[in-house]
Design an enzyme around this catalytic site. Structure first.
Site, PDB file in Angstrom:
ATOM      1  N   HIS A 131       2.243 -69.654 -16.773  1.00  0.00           N
ATOM      2  CA  HIS A 131       3.560 -68.993 -16.834  1.00  0.00           C
ATOM      3  C   HIS A 131       4.663 -69.984 -17.203  1.00  0.00           C
ATOM      4  O   HIS A 131       5.832 -69.771 -16.879  1.00  0.00           O
ATOM      5  CB  HIS A 131       3.896 -68.284 -15.523  1.00  0.00           C
ATOM      6  CG  HIS A 131       3.046 -67.070 -15.278  1.00  0.00           C
ATOM      7  ND1 HIS A 131       3.342 -65.834 -15.812  1.00  0.00           N
ATOM      8  CD2 HIS A 131       1.896 -66.905 -14.579  1.00  0.00           C
ATOM      9  CE1 HIS A 131       2.410 -64.964 -15.431  1.00  0.00           C
ATOM     10  NE2 HIS A 131       1.524 -65.599 -14.693  1.00  0.00           N
ATOM     11  N   THR A 132       4.303 -71.049 -17.874  1.00  0.00           N
ATOM     12  CA  THR A 132       5.292 -71.990 -18.403  1.00  0.00           C
ATOM     13  C   THR A 132       5.576 -71.708 -19.873  1.00  0.00           C
ATOM     14  O   THR A 132       6.587 -72.182 -20.403  1.00  0.00           O
ATOM     15  CB  THR A 132       4.803 -73.441 -18.262  1.00  0.00           C
ATOM     16  OG1 THR A 132       3.486 -73.533 -18.814  1.00  0.00           O
ATOM     17  CG2 THR A 132       4.761 -73.874 -16.811  1.00  0.00           C
ATOM     18  N   LEU A 182      -9.223 -63.858 -19.767  1.00  0.00           N
ATOM     19  CA  LEU A 182      -9.592 -64.911 -20.721  1.00  0.00           C
ATOM     20  C   LEU A 182      -9.098 -64.579 -22.126  1.00  0.00           C
ATOM     21  O   LEU A 182      -9.639 -65.041 -23.122  1.00  0.00           O
ATOM     22  CB  LEU A 182     -11.108 -65.130 -20.707  1.00  0.00           C
ATOM     23  CG  LEU A 182     -11.688 -65.544 -19.349  1.00  0.00           C
ATOM     24  CD1 LEU A 182     -13.208 -65.675 -19.428  1.00  0.00           C
ATOM     25  CD2 LEU A 182     -11.067 -66.854 -18.856  1.00  0.00           C
ATOM     26  N   SER A 183      -8.076 -63.739 -22.186  1.00  0.00           N
ATOM     27  CA  SER A 183      -7.326 -63.485 -23.424  1.00  0.00           C
ATOM     28  C   SER A 183      -8.075 -62.674 -24.479  1.00  0.00           C
ATOM     29  O   SER A 183      -8.060 -62.997 -25.661  1.00  0.00           O
ATOM     30  CB  SER A 183      -6.840 -64.802 -24.047  1.00  0.00           C
ATOM     31  OG  SER A 183      -5.904 -65.397 -23.221  1.00  0.00           O
ATOM     32  N   ASP A 213      -1.666 -67.927 -25.378  1.00  0.00           N
ATOM     33  CA  ASP A 213      -2.981 -67.331 -25.612  1.00  0.00           C
ATOM     34  C   ASP A 213      -3.292 -67.242 -27.100  1.00  0.00           C
ATOM     35  O   ASP A 213      -4.387 -67.603 -27.548  1.00  0.00           O
ATOM     36  CB  ASP A 213      -3.050 -65.939 -24.980  1.00  0.00           C
ATOM     37  CG  ASP A 213      -2.920 -65.987 -23.474  1.00  0.00           C
ATOM     38  OD1 ASP A 213      -2.892 -67.092 -22.904  1.00  0.00           O
ATOM     39  OD2 ASP A 213      -2.824 -64.907 -22.852  1.00  0.00           O
TER      40      ASP A 213
END
Length: 392
Positions: free
Chosen positions: A38-39, A131-132, A178
């Site tokens: 979340h950065t 895992l996107s 991602d």
């Protein structure tokens, strides 16, 4: 059963007919983020790597302006058709809104496709694992449509197209990590990415006597998209308050001492916690990558553990099940570090584990997690692979 180029082509012919001669096959990987959660929408650093599991696509051009999508993972949905002249989000189209959104973003950016295509999709990323799979599908569609239209689009721009599409077509306010990892992955390397300016470097992952183990909690809470958007909004509120007292563009511009100095400007105590995670996690990621470069895997592992606590307590983006998996892993001798990975609210943990402790960790987590939740976790000892590409 493994997905192969041959099996993909056979499925395509079963759905769309014709011959295999004019088919092109592509692959885009999923990702796991080793640290830096979340950065990416807060102007900070992330450290993801591409996996060898992901999403495959087969494409054949059409003579009309129709795009046809079929997923071997969602066979009951059948073929979803849409005109290039009528690209709108439609809830009933389910998963197909992701590739539709890429075509829509292409058009917005001036990449006008002259004709449509038949497309078959199949992936081996576990559903809901964090895992996107969505980013993988977006980047896959992007590379296929780029080649279909003969456009000159870099892999970095394809990542940006994927993010824009997910934000503005599908309504998920994700950052760039991602899509960037799926597009730009490199075998045996993680990507140290500054999301503020998209500068990056490849950092070799040398784990001589350790493995990367992903543990799937098998839970994905339904609040994920709304809660994710809430977290982003809370960070934006904190940033707005901080900008009244300090000259910054993103939360990633602050270090810990500066945050502690100025945090009283943030009006909402919840937003204070969210901003604290964004600032501390960004600085932790920078230190963790430096530790890894110095072959200090133990220090990297400690910071993974700290990152999990921050995700759970300050960002409140973990869940009971993932907290349990991480806490159980920490107690197993040979587990160097373990934390929730991805957007949160379920999904997977990622652990770095001494090679001779992998089986013991699996045994302990399976026994204790199953006893306390009634769910059997799944484990993937993963390899780091290359980014999206044509494979056949």
């Amino acid at each position: 059963m493994a997905i192969t180029i041959e099996s993909l082509k056979k499925k395509f012919i079963r759905v769309y007919g014709g011959s295999e001669e004019d088919l092109s096959v592509y692959f885009a990987p999923g990702r796991v983020n080793l640290i830096g959660e979340h950065t990416d929408y807060n102007g900070g650093h992330v450290f993801p790597c591409a996996l060898t599991i992901g999403t495959y696509g087969v494409i054949r051009s059409r003579e009309d302006r129709e795009l046809q999508f079929y997923s071997a993972n969602f066979q009951r949905k059948g073929v979803v058709g849409v005109s290039l002249d009528d690209l709108k989000f439609d809830e009933k189209d389910s998963w197909a809104n992701y590739p539709k959104g890429i075509a829509w973003t292409f058009a917005l950016r001036g990449y006008q496709l002259a004709k449509g295509a038949d497309i078959l999709i199949e992936g081996d990323i576990p559903a809901g694992s964090g895992l996107s799979s969505s980013a993988s599908l977006e980047v896959l569609t992007g590379i296929m449509l780029r080649d279909l239209g003969g456009f000159d689009i870099s892999m970095t721009e394809l990542a940006q197209i994927g993010q824009y599409s997910e934000n503005n077509f599908n309504g998920m306010n994700c950052g760039i990590m991602d899509q960037f990892a799926s597009a730009m992955g490199k075998k045996d390397c993680a990507i140290f990415l500054n999301t503020n300016d998209l500068s990056y470097e490849y950092a070799p992952i040398r784990l001589a006597d350790a493995k990367i183990v992903i543990t799937n909690s098998k839970v994905k809470h339904s609040l994920v998209s709304s809660a994710y958007n809430d977290r982003r909004r809370e960070c934006e509120t904190a940033l707005h308050d901080l900008q009244k007292v300090v000259d910054i563009k993103t939360l990633g511009d602050l270090d810990e001492a500066q945050f502690e100095q100025y945090k009283s400007a943030i009006q909402d105590p919840v937003c204070v916690k969210r901003a604290k995670h964004a600032v501390y996690e960004n600085q932790r990621t920078v230190r963790a990558v430096a530790a890894l470069k110095n072959n200090d895997v133990e220090a990297f592992g400690r910071m993974m553990n700290e990152a999990h606590v921050s995700m759970s307590k300050d960002y409140e983006a973990s869940c009971e099940e993932c907290d349990l998996l991480a806490e159980l892993a920490w107690k197993v001798p040979g587990v160097i570090g373990s934390r929730i990975t991805g957007g949160g609210f379920g999904g997977c943990t990622v652990s770095i584990v001494k090679t001779d402790a992998v089986e013991r960790m699996k045994e302990v987590l399976t026994e204790e997690y199953s006893r306390k939740t009634g769910i059997a976790p799944e484990f993937y000892v993963v390899d780091i692979g290359d980014g999206a590409r044509k494979i056949g």
